[in-house]
Scaffold this motif. Structure first.
Motif, PDB file in Angstrom:
ATOM      1  N   UNK A 257       0.717  -1.079  -0.058  1.00  0.00           N
ATOM      2  CA  UNK A 257       0.003  -0.105   0.072  1.00  0.00           C
ATOM      3  C   UNK A 257       0.607   1.120  -0.013  1.00  0.00           C
ATOM      4  N   UNK A 258       1.947   1.126  -0.801  1.00  0.00           N
ATOM      5  CA  UNK A 258       2.328   2.511  -1.160  1.00  0.00           C
ATOM      6  C   UNK A 258       1.982   3.007  -2.540  1.00  0.00           C
ATOM      7  N   UNK A 259       2.455   4.276  -2.936  1.00  0.00           N
ATOM      8  CA  UNK A 259       1.965   5.041  -3.903  1.00  0.00           C
ATOM      9  C   UNK A 259       1.702   3.933  -5.203  1.00  0.00           C
ATOM     10  N   UNK A 260       2.668   2.985  -5.453  1.00  0.00           N
ATOM     11  CA  UNK A 260       2.762   2.259  -6.716  1.00  0.00           C
ATOM     12  C   UNK A 260       1.483   1.367  -6.622  1.00  0.00           C
ATOM     13  N   UNK A 261       1.324   0.546  -5.374  1.00  0.00           N
ATOM     14  CA  UNK A 261       0.359  -0.354  -5.424  1.00  0.00           C
ATOM     15  C   UNK A 261      -0.969   0.344  -5.124  1.00  0.00           C
ATOM     16  N   UNK A 262      -0.972   1.446  -4.582  1.00  0.00           N
ATOM     17  CA  UNK A 262      -2.452   2.076  -4.390  1.00  0.00           C
ATOM     18  C   UNK A 262      -2.692   2.660  -5.743  1.00  0.00           C
TER      19      UNK A 262
END
Ligand SMILES: Cc1cc2nc3c(=O)[nH]c(=O)nc-3n(C[C@H](O)[C@H](O)[C@H](O)COP(=O)(O)OP(=O)(O)OC[C@H]3O[C@@H](n4cnc5c(N)ncnc54)[C@H](O)[C@@H]3O)c2cc1C
Length: 388
Positions: free
Chosen positions: A13-18
């Motif tokens: 749930x960092x920017x890439x995943x979110x």
């Protein structure tokens, strides 16, 4: 307790995943995001918040340009604020070498049709009050900007949930179950989640995670540090790069600046790699006082470290794999915050259509086909005693 199944399970749930999860949910997919910690608890919530067209990495320009366009309307798109300020990004030269680098970057920008203008020292002093008299010149990118990292990760997460996406924090992925050539379920500390597609966006742990599927993804973790001062006047809205630093002034007036050196480190699959600060912060504070003597008396009120994910050629790896054939690798090689809206768009297109409308040539995993498990040692990218 996690759901038992989803169309897509996103790990991280960092920017890439979110962002990936948000764009997939917007396209109607049932998405679950799992994270071993909290939303943006790692690099995504700890970074400098800089957004730029990345002329330092020409193969990344198509994604970075797309991202810059998406940022312009991201608050509206997500329905939640990011405090994105698009007043430009100024790179200043304080040495002859810096000046040579700026001129080279100006040439790259021109070749790619990116708006960039050389500026004189007197103009720089008008743009950034209190900046050193030592600047030799600057390169101004009007489309650059900066955003609030904590608000941004939260905005992606809320927007995902607004669309019905599910988010499980404090849930660590410990295994990937593979049947034939597909990941059929993601094993977590709170149970297994069956998945049609799995997106591995685990930042510095992306390589360790892929190993669970028997895939080698070369990513080395490195600690980076950053500081925040008390609010200072006068204010400047422009993102600033120079004297080995990058940063901006937050909406509330705090100077938020970071810079090298990268300190190679190690991570494991389950724990948080973020650690308290080292004397490196003193070095960043000194360089900030040199760059902005007008703010040299501002007290440092906070400093912190984050761990970036670094691929051998400093470029992201974004790929839907041949094996397992439903696994997408997403790691940003320390460029992740700025490009995050484009990352989500690319990943959703890869999942939905098998290809992306944005040019991601040069970001595939197969460019590292010859890299063995000892690649870090060969490069010397291994933890060593700290020197300041
Ligand atoms: C100090 C600093 C300054 C930076 N400045 C900038 C900048 O100005 N501009 C810019 O564009 N980039 C910047 N970066 C880089 C940027 O922050 C990263 O590239 C980006 O945040 C990476 O996002 P991510 O989502 O890929 O990874 P991360 O933010 O690392 O998120 C990965 C997530 O995966 C989770 N995870 C890992 N393993 C597991 C597991 N086994 N199970 C479940 N979850 C797991 C982690 O808990 C984490 O939340 C900076 C980074 C740092 C540290």
């Amino acid at each position: 307790m996690p759901a038992e199944s989803a169309d897509v399970v996103v790990i991280g749930a960092g920017v890439s995943g979110l962002s990936s999860a948000y764009f997939l949910a917007r396209a109607g997919r049932d998405v679950v995001v799992v994270d071993k910690g909290i939303v943006g608890g790692e690099a995504s919530g700890r970074n400098g918040g800089m957004v730029s067209e990345r002329v330092d990495e020409p193969l990344l320009i198509p994604m970075a340009v797309e991202a810059t366009e998406l940022w312009a309307t991201l608050d509206e798109e997500l329905g939640h604020p990011t405090e994105f300020v698009q007043e430009g990004r100024l790179q200043v030269a304080v040495t002859e070498k810096d000046m040579g680098d700026l001129l080279a970057e100006r040439d790259v920008a021109m070749r790619h049709g990116i708006d960039a203008a050389l500026v004189e020292p007197s103009e720089i002093r008008d743009m950034i009050p209190g900046i050193t008299e030592r600047t030799l010149g600057g390169l101004f990118f009007p489309n650059g900007g900066h955003a609030n990292t904590q608000l941004t990760v939260q905005a992606y997460a809320w927007a995902l949930q607004d669309l019905g996406g599910r988010l499980y924090q404090n849930t660590t992925v410990t295994g990937l179950r593979i049947v034939d050539d597909r990941v059929t379920s993601v094993e977590t500390t709170a149970g297994a989640i069956a998945a049609d597609v799995v997106v591995g966006a685990a930042g510095p742990q992306t390589g360790l995670l892929a190993e669970l599927a028997g895939v080698h993804v070369p990513v080395a973790p490195a600690r980076v540090e950053i500081l925040a001062t008390a609010p200072v006047e006068p204010r400047f809205p422009i993102a600033l790069v120079g004297n080995g630093l990058y940063g901006h002034q937050a909406v509330r007036g705090n100077l938020i600046f970071g810079g090298g050196a990268h300190e190679w480190t190690d991570v494991d699959l389950t724990t948080s790699p973020g650690k308290p600060n080292t004397p490196l912060i003193r070095n960043i504070a000194r360089r900030l006082a040199e760059l902005l003597p007008g703010a040299a008396d501002a007290p440092v009120i906070r400093s912190w470290a984050g761990v970036v994910e670094q691929a051998p050629d400093y470029r992201p790896i974004i790929d839907i794999l041949d094996y397992p054939s439903n696994y997408v690798v997403v790691t940003a090689s320390a460029h992740g915050f700025g490009i995050s809206p484009a990352t989500g768009k690319v990943v959703s297109e890869l999942v939905l259509h098998g290809e992306s409308s944005i040019d991601i040539r040069g970001l595939g995993l197969n460019r590292f086909a010859d890299y063995g498990p000892d690649w870090r040692e060969k490069r010397g990218w291994i933890p060593s005693p700290l020197r300041y």
